[in-house]
Design a protein around this motif. Structure first.
Motif, PDB file in Angstrom:
ATOM      1  N   GLY A   1       0.844  -1.194   0.000  1.00 34.13           N
ATOM      2  CA  GLY A   1       0.000   0.000   0.000  1.00 34.13           C
ATOM      3  C   GLY A   1       0.875   1.238   0.000  1.00 34.13           C
ATOM      4  N   ILE A   2       0.548   2.193  -0.855  1.00 34.45           N
ATOM      5  CA  ILE A   2       1.344   3.408  -1.012  1.00 34.45           C
ATOM      6  C   ILE A   2       0.505   4.617  -0.612  1.00 34.45           C
ATOM      7  N   GLU A   3       1.144   5.556   0.098  1.00 33.30           N
ATOM      8  CA  GLU A   3       0.482   6.805   0.455  1.00 33.30           C
ATOM      9  C   GLU A   3       1.295   7.980  -0.076  1.00 33.30           C
ATOM     10  N   ASP A   4       0.682   9.161  -0.116  1.00 30.55           N
ATOM     11  CA  ASP A   4       1.325  10.342  -0.697  1.00 30.55           C
ATOM     12  C   ASP A   4       2.618  10.735  -0.002  1.00 30.55           C
ATOM     13  N   ALA A   5       2.770  10.410   1.260  1.00 27.88           N
ATOM     14  CA  ALA A   5       3.961  10.810   2.016  1.00 27.88           C
ATOM     15  C   ALA A   5       5.157   9.890   1.753  1.00 27.88           C
ATOM     16  N   ASP A   6       4.990   8.847   0.954  1.00 25.96           N
ATOM     17  CA  ASP A   6       6.075   7.897   0.714  1.00 25.96           C
ATOM     18  C   ASP A   6       7.164   8.499  -0.172  1.00 25.96           C
ATOM     19  N   THR A   7       8.407   8.082   0.084  1.00 26.18           N
ATOM     20  CA  THR A   7       9.574   8.620  -0.617  1.00 26.18           C
ATOM     21  C   THR A   7      10.508   7.482  -1.020  1.00 26.18           C
ATOM     22  N   GLN A   8      11.592   7.851  -1.686  1.00 27.52           N
ATOM     23  CA  GLN A   8      12.640   6.883  -2.029  1.00 27.52           C
ATOM     24  C   GLN A   8      13.214   6.241  -0.773  1.00 27.52           C
ATOM     25  N   GLU A   9      13.292   7.005   0.310  1.00 20.89           N
ATOM     26  CA  GLU A   9      13.781   6.457   1.576  1.00 20.89           C
ATOM     27  C   GLU A   9      12.903   5.300   2.055  1.00 20.89           C
ATOM     28  N   ASP A  10      11.587   5.424   1.879  1.00 23.99           N
ATOM     29  CA  ASP A  10      10.673   4.339   2.252  1.00 23.99           C
ATOM     30  C   ASP A  10      10.918   3.107   1.390  1.00 23.99           C
ATOM     31  N   ILE A  11      11.119   3.326   0.093  1.00 24.68           N
ATOM     32  CA  ILE A  11      11.402   2.211  -0.817  1.00 24.68           C
ATOM     33  C   ILE A  11      12.677   1.499  -0.390  1.00 24.68           C
ATOM     34  N   ASP A  12      13.730   2.259  -0.126  1.00 22.87           N
ATOM     35  CA  ASP A  12      15.016   1.663   0.248  1.00 22.87           C
ATOM     36  C   ASP A  12      14.922   0.886   1.551  1.00 22.87           C
ATOM     37  N   TRP A  13      14.296   1.473   2.561  1.00 19.03           N
ATOM     38  CA  TRP A  13      14.166   0.803   3.859  1.00 19.03           C
ATOM     39  C   TRP A  13      13.358  -0.483   3.726  1.00 19.03           C
ATOM     40  N   LEU A  14      12.211  -0.389   3.047  1.00 17.44           N
ATOM     41  CA  LEU A  14      11.310  -1.531   2.952  1.00 17.44           C
ATOM     42  C   LEU A  14      11.884  -2.659   2.099  1.00 17.44           C
ATOM     43  N   THR A  15      12.523  -2.331   0.985  1.00 14.58           N
ATOM     44  CA  THR A  15      13.096  -3.393   0.152  1.00 14.58           C
ATOM     45  C   THR A  15      14.228  -4.103   0.901  1.00 14.58           C
ATOM     46  N   ASN A  16      15.042  -3.349   1.638  1.00 16.91           N
ATOM     47  CA  ASN A  16      16.096  -3.983   2.440  1.00 16.91           C
ATOM     48  C   ASN A  16      15.504  -4.900   3.499  1.00 16.91           C
ATOM     49  N   LYS A  17      14.457  -4.443   4.162  1.00 14.80           N
ATOM     50  CA  LYS A  17      13.814  -5.261   5.195  1.00 14.80           C
ATOM     51  C   LYS A  17      13.254  -6.545   4.600  1.00 14.80           C
ATOM     52  N   ILE A  18      12.537  -6.413   3.494  1.00 18.09           N
ATOM     53  CA  ILE A  18      11.910  -7.575   2.858  1.00 18.09           C
ATOM     54  C   ILE A  18      12.966  -8.605   2.455  1.00 18.09           C
ATOM     55  N   LEU A  19      14.037  -8.149   1.844  1.00 18.88           N
ATOM     56  CA  LEU A  19      15.055  -9.067   1.342  1.00 18.88           C
ATOM     57  C   LEU A  19      15.886  -9.715   2.444  1.00 18.88           C
TER      58      LEU A  19
END
Length: 150
Positions: free
Chosen positions: A32-50
């Motif tokens: 789920g994506i919200e307007d406040a999301d940034t590249q920092e969110d992508i980087d943190w979340l992809t690292n966590k998932i992997l």
């Protein structure tokens, strides 16, 4: 960004009676994506998932990541993860990003995940009426939110 991760033995996404993605052992990621999301969110979340150690090792202890087990990943966009349910009985989706922002963020998320994983990541079709099938392994289901990193 908000996710529901499910460790799966297999998963698939079907649109209009056609399978558009399928995997064996790995992760189904509802995003789920919200307007406040940034590249920092992508980087943190992809690292966590992997790197999240939720796959069993030889001693049946959850000690391996999806990368460690050479697992696959499907990412499905799901705006309903940002449902607000405090008032009344009809959820509000006002926090969910509109497609003009959400689609590029979703595509960037998948691209970063593929780069870090080193292989193709399955997807659904943004905005389509998708049928998601899965065999949850465990069951192991974990939620994460980049605005509430617990």
């Amino acid at each position: 960004m908000r996710t529901v991760l499910q460790r799966v033995s297999n998963a698939s996404v079907t649109v209009d009676d056609k399978v558009v993605s399928s995997i064996g052992k790995g992760l189904l990621v509802l995003l789920g994506i919200e307007d406040a999301d940034t590249q920092e969110d992508i980087d943190w979340l992809t690292n966590k998932i992997l790197n999240l150690r939720i796959f069993n090792d030889e001693n049946d202890v959850m000690n391996r990541s999806v990368q460690d087990v050479d697992g696959d990943i499907i990412v499905v966009s799901q705006f309903t993860l940002h449902a607000l349910t405090k008032k009344g009985n009809r959820p509000s989706y006002i926090k969910a990003a509109k497609p003009d922002f959400a689609v590029p963020m979703y595509e960037k998320f998948v691209q970063v995940l593929e780069q870090k994983l080193g292989k193709k990541v399955g997807t659904g079709i943004f905005g389509a009426d998708m049928k998601v099938g899965l065999l949850n392994d465990g069951p192991v289901t974990i939620t994460m939110d980049t605005k509430n990193k617990e």
